[in-house]
Write an enzyme that holds these catalytic residues in place. Structure first.
Site, PDB file in Angstrom:
ATOM      1  N   TYR A 112      -1.065   7.166   3.527  1.00  0.00           N
ATOM      2  CA  TYR A 112      -0.477   6.329   4.574  1.00  0.00           C
ATOM      3  C   TYR A 112       1.043   6.425   4.475  1.00  0.00           C
ATOM      4  O   TYR A 112       1.567   7.203   3.688  1.00  0.00           O
ATOM      5  CB  TYR A 112      -1.062   4.905   4.495  1.00  0.00           C
ATOM      6  N   HIS A 124      -2.725   6.845  -0.759  1.00  0.00           N
ATOM      7  CA  HIS A 124      -3.760   7.406   0.122  1.00  0.00           C
ATOM      8  C   HIS A 124      -3.287   8.033   1.421  1.00  0.00           C
ATOM      9  O   HIS A 124      -4.007   8.010   2.427  1.00  0.00           O
ATOM     10  CB  HIS A 124      -4.819   6.328   0.416  1.00  0.00           C
ATOM     11  N   ARG A 151     -16.615  -0.105  -4.134  1.00  0.00           N
ATOM     12  CA  ARG A 151     -17.943   0.065  -3.544  1.00  0.00           C
ATOM     13  C   ARG A 151     -19.013  -0.796  -4.217  1.00  0.00           C
ATOM     14  O   ARG A 151     -19.889  -1.331  -3.541  1.00  0.00           O
ATOM     15  CB  ARG A 151     -18.320   1.548  -3.576  1.00  0.00           C
ATOM     16  N   HIS A 174       0.857  -1.196   0.000  1.00  0.00           N
ATOM     17  CA  HIS A 174       0.000   0.000   0.000  1.00  0.00           C
ATOM     18  C   HIS A 174       0.898   1.254   0.000  1.00  0.00           C
ATOM     19  O   HIS A 174       1.374   1.689   1.039  1.00  0.00           O
ATOM     20  CB  HIS A 174      -0.906  -0.017   1.224  1.00  0.00           C
TER      21      HIS A 174
HETATM   22  C1  PHB Z   1     -10.407   4.143   4.592  1.00  0.00           C
HETATM   23  O1  PHB Z   1     -10.758   3.243   5.368  1.00  0.00           O
HETATM   24  O2  PHB Z   1     -11.004   5.227   4.552  1.00  0.00           O
HETATM   25  C2  PHB Z   1      -9.310   3.889   3.686  1.00  0.00           C
HETATM   26  C3  PHB Z   1      -8.345   2.961   4.021  1.00  0.00           C
HETATM   27  C4  PHB Z   1      -7.329   2.691   3.151  1.00  0.00           C
HETATM   28  C5  PHB Z   1      -7.298   3.359   1.954  1.00  0.00           C
HETATM   29  C6  PHB Z   1      -8.230   4.289   1.624  1.00  0.00           C
HETATM   30  C7  PHB Z   1      -9.247   4.550   2.496  1.00  0.00           C
HETATM   31  O3  PHB Z   1      -6.334   3.096   1.094  1.00  0.00           O
END
Ligand code: PHB
Length: 359
Positions: free
Chosen positions: A168, A166, A308, A163
């Protein structure tokens, strides 16, 4: 079409559960690729309640039932290796320590995270102030990911997706909105991407390039990371470096990734960057059946991830094949409370054929 990695918060004490086995099995099809939710590579890598880990032998054992169930249905299963970095709270950290950050400052994320209080009730609290990560600690971060990949293989996963997106830990190093380091891991694009490349090399060394994938989101603004000052240059650099590893795939989150606003857009305008790629390109960001077909048909991408829509439609593969109507998503049950509600209870098109899927 691929099941995107998604936080669903149904783990118990960082362990995978039978309910999680059912969830993944519902979405597994012969030859299909599933990517797990983000699974934390270290005790200090958690930033949400009820997220799973892959750094203890108990966690490895708990995942075995999930991988076995998915394999019985003929699917391929990658684990997403996750460390949230500064997007966490002291209550989610070992010894209530401060979360770690690539920044030189201790500015927390300016909003709230959901925690569970002593009575089991959900409460919202502001994110905690992180502490700057010292350069001497970086080999430890790389080791977390390497160890996570080794453990994922032991748990029966077919490969790992790192990952790197986003906001992180790895993305927070990558983007200049947040990375203000003055050492070898800050400044130029090359320096900011160095940690991701070192983590990728470590995972490749551990499990092999063909079992390793990387997710990037050069255009995202998430977790108060981004936009980068030059996303196209960043994407070009990241893609050209990652393309040389011979990875299973590169997973690109398309522009305007936003969970809250319904404004996902796909990114064929950047197709020139990946045109002569060696590595298969997986794109995700609010695709429909039509945009997915267009992404593949035009040669822009090789795989399309669904998030989603796959939450709300366990049999999305069948529904797409028949161009059938889709269930609508209930956003309020995305994040969990250990229950099947909004997790494994979405209806199948053909309840009789699909009911009673056995793990
Ligand atoms: C989230 O839970 O909002 C979330 C987690 C990991 C991601 C993106 C969103 O990569």
């Amino acid at each position: 079409m691929v099941l995107c990695p998604m936080t669903r918060c149904r783990a118990r004490d960082t362990l995978a559960t039978p309910l999680m086995t059912e969830y993944y099995c519902q979405r597994a099809t012969e030859g299909g690729l599933l990517i797990s939710e983000g699974v934390c590579v270290a005790a200090n890598g958690h930033g949400f309640v009820n997220t799973a880990g892959i750094y203890t032998s108990e966690q490895i054992e708990s995942w075995k039932a999930v991988t076995q169930g998915v394999h019985k249905r003929g699917a391929i299963f990658f684990l997403q290796l996750w460390h949230v970095g500064r997007a966490s709270h002291t209550e989610l950290q070992p010894g209530n320590a401060a979360p770690i950050s690539p920044t030189s400052n201790s500015v927390p994320l300016p909003w709230r995270v959901t925690l569970i209080d002593a009575d089991g009730k959900a409460t919202k609290q502001m994110y905690s102030a992180p502490r700057p990560l010292h350069i001497d600690e970086i080999p430890q971060i790389i080791q977390y990911f390497r160890n996570g990949a080794k453990n994922a293989r032991e748990a029966g996963f077919d490969g790992c997706e790192i990952h790197g997106a986003h906001g992180y830990i790895l993305d927070a190093f990558i983007k200049d909105t947040i990375n203000d380091r003055t050492d070898a891991y800050g400044g130029s694009i090359e320096n900011r991407c160095k940690l991701l490349m070192e983590v990728t090399q470590a995972v490749v060394d551990e499990i092999g390039a063909s079992k390793t994938a990387v997710r990037i989101s050069p255009f995202s603004v998430y977790n108060s990371v981004g936009p980068d000052s030059n996303p196209e240059a960043l994407f070009t650099y990241l893609h050209s470096k990652l393309d040389k590893f011979g990875l299973a795939y590169i997973h690109l989150t398309e522009p305007e990734f936003s969970f809250i606003k319904d404004n996902f857009k796909w990114a064929p305008q950047y197709a020139h960057v990946t045109k002569r790629r060696i590595t298969p390109l997986l794109v995700s960001g609010g695709h429909t059946l039509d945009t997915g077909n267009e992404a593949i048909g035009s040669g822009y991408a090789d795989l399309v991830g669904y998030g989603r829509t796959f939450i709300a439609n366990p049999d999305l593969v069948k529904r797409f094949a028949k161009d059938a109507q889709l269930n609508t998503l209930n956003s309020s049950t995305i994040y969990g409370d250990y229950t099947a509600r909004g997790y494994t209870d979405y209806p199948f098109l053909d309840e009789e054929a699909d009911a009673g899927i056995e793990a």
